[in-house]
Write a protein that holds these residues in place. Sequence first.
Motif, PDB file in Angstrom:
ATOM      1  N   ASP A 278       0.819  -1.209   0.000  1.00 50.09           N
ATOM      2  CA  ASP A 278       0.000   0.000   0.000  1.00 50.09           C
ATOM      3  C   ASP A 278       0.858   1.266   0.000  1.00 50.09           C
ATOM      4  N   ARG A 279       1.967   1.227   0.701  1.00 50.23           N
ATOM      5  CA  ARG A 279       2.849   2.391   0.725  1.00 50.23           C
ATOM      6  C   ARG A 279       3.447   2.646  -0.656  1.00 50.23           C
ATOM      7  N   CYS A 280       3.864   1.581  -1.329  1.00 47.03           N
ATOM      8  CA  CYS A 280       4.415   1.726  -2.680  1.00 47.03           C
ATOM      9  C   CYS A 280       3.366   2.312  -3.622  1.00 47.03           C
ATOM     10  N   ILE A 281       2.143   1.814  -3.525  1.00 45.21           N
ATOM     11  CA  ILE A 281       1.069   2.311  -4.376  1.00 45.21           C
ATOM     12  C   ILE A 281       0.797   3.784  -4.083  1.00 45.21           C
ATOM     13  N   ALA A 282       0.781   4.145  -2.805  1.00 45.79           N
ATOM     14  CA  ALA A 282       0.522   5.536  -2.430  1.00 45.79           C
ATOM     15  C   ALA A 282       1.603   6.458  -2.981  1.00 45.79           C
TER      16      ALA A 282
ATOM     17  N   LEU B 218       0.417  -3.238  -9.252  1.00 38.84           N
ATOM     18  CA  LEU B 218      -0.983  -3.626  -9.100  1.00 38.84           C
ATOM     19  C   LEU B 218      -1.206  -5.063  -9.571  1.00 38.84           C
ATOM     20  N   THR B 219      -0.535  -5.447 -10.663  1.00 38.63           N
ATOM     21  CA  THR B 219      -0.633  -6.822 -11.150  1.00 38.63           C
ATOM     22  C   THR B 219      -0.133  -7.793 -10.102  1.00 38.63           C
ATOM     23  N   ASP B 220       1.011  -7.473  -9.505  1.00 38.50           N
ATOM     24  CA  ASP B 220       1.590  -8.338  -8.478  1.00 38.50           C
ATOM     25  C   ASP B 220       0.671  -8.432  -7.262  1.00 38.50           C
ATOM     26  N   ILE B 221       0.131  -7.286  -6.838  1.00 34.89           N
ATOM     27  CA  ILE B 221      -0.775  -7.303  -5.683  1.00 34.89           C
ATOM     28  C   ILE B 221      -2.008  -8.149  -5.986  1.00 34.89           C
ATOM     29  N   GLY B 222      -2.473  -8.077  -7.224  1.00 36.25           N
ATOM     30  CA  GLY B 222      -3.622  -8.884  -7.613  1.00 36.25           C
ATOM     31  C   GLY B 222      -3.372 -10.363  -7.434  1.00 36.25           C
TER      32      GLY B 222
END
Length: 391
Positions: A96-100, A123-127
Motif C-alpha cells: 500500500d505504501r508503494c502504491i501511495a 498492481l498486477t503483483d498485488i492482484g
Amino acid sequence: MQLNLGTHIRALRRGQGRTQEALAEALGVTSQAVSRWESGGSYPDMELMPAIANYFGVTIDELFGYHGDREQKVASLLAEVDTLYPENAYEDVNFDRCIALLRKGLAEFPGNEKLTHRLAVILTDIGWRRHSQWLYYGEDGHIQNCFDHHRENEYWNEATKLFEKLLEDSADSALKNDCIYHLVMLYRNVGDYAAAVRLGEKLPRLCHSREIMLANGTDGVLQAGYLGSALLELAYQFAEQMMYALVNNKANYETDLPIAKVQGAIALFDLLADGGCIGVYHREVAYLYLYLSRLQWEYGQKDEAFVSLDLALEQARRYDRFSAEEEPCYTSPLLKHAACKTEIFSPKPLAEGLPASWPMWCNPDYSAVEKEIKADPRWDAWVKKTLQPDG
C-alpha cells in the motif's frame, strides 16, 4: 516565454509519437489551431494549459520549457519504491505504501509513463498476492482459470486499463512490449483469449529474440558472452514452460512423468553450470527442488524428498552468496564471459524464505502432501537449517 510555447508543444508531440489531429481531438479544438500554435502564429487560451500539460504528462512549467528537477524527482520516487518493494517477497509488508507513493507521483506528474508502468506492474503483483489465481481442472483434465472470480480482481482491472493506455499512447517500444507481456496474462486470467493471442502475435518469434540476435550478430569473446546469457535465459524459459505444460494436464500425475520432467529441468541447469556459479538462476533451481520434494513425497519417495529439500537449500545459499558479491560473475566454462544478471529479489536471504515458498508450484492440490510432510520431524529440522547462517 510564450514565443517558445509552440516549439515546446511540437517537441512534446513529436517525442511521444502523436499527431496534431490527435492533440486537437483531445482538446476539442481544430488541427489548424494546433498547427498555428506550433508555428508561433497564435497561442492556446490559458484555460487550455492544464489540459495540454495533462495530455503530455508534464507540468505546466515544463510545458513552457522549465524542466526543473522533474526527471530527478521521478527517478528519486522510483528508487524509493525499488527499495521498499522487495520487502514484499514473502509477505504483504508495504504494498500500500508503494502504491501511495506512485499515485502521489502521478498526481504531480500526470501521465508520466515510468510511474504509470510501475504502478501497473505492482498492481498486477498485488492482484496475484491478495486475491491469488483460482484454477481448476476441467472435465478434459486441463487447467482452466476461474474467470468470474478473476474479473472481480480490482487490482488486475486497474492494471489492465493502465497497460492498455500505455500501449496505445507510448512511443517506447520496450515499454510497449512489456505492457503486452503483462496484458497477455491478464487477458488470459479473465478468459479473453482472443485479445491475448492478438497481442502475443505482435511479438517476435523466439528465434528473433534479443538474446539470440545478440549472439548471432557477434563473434569471439563478445559472442561467447552473449551465448552464455542466451543459454541461461533459454534454460530458464524452457523450465518455466515445461512446468506449465506439466501442471496443465492432471493426467500427467497419473504416471511417473512429473518427477522425471522436473529432474530433467534441473539437469539442464546442471549442464550449463558444470558445478560453477549460475547467479540468479540458482533461485530457479532451488524452486525446482522444492517442487521435486513435493512430488517425491507424494510418490512414496519420502527420504528422497528431504534430500531434495537440502539441495534446494544449497541452491538458495549459492544464490545468497552470489547476491552479496561486489563483483559477481559466472564461473562455468560456457558462461564465464557472460554479463551477470543481477536483481533485488528480497532484502532477506532466499534460504530463509524457502519454507514459505514450498512447494512453489501449487498444482495439483498439495494440501494432503503438505500436512504429511510437515508432520515429519525432519521438516522442522530442515526449517531450522534454513534460518542458520551460511557456513
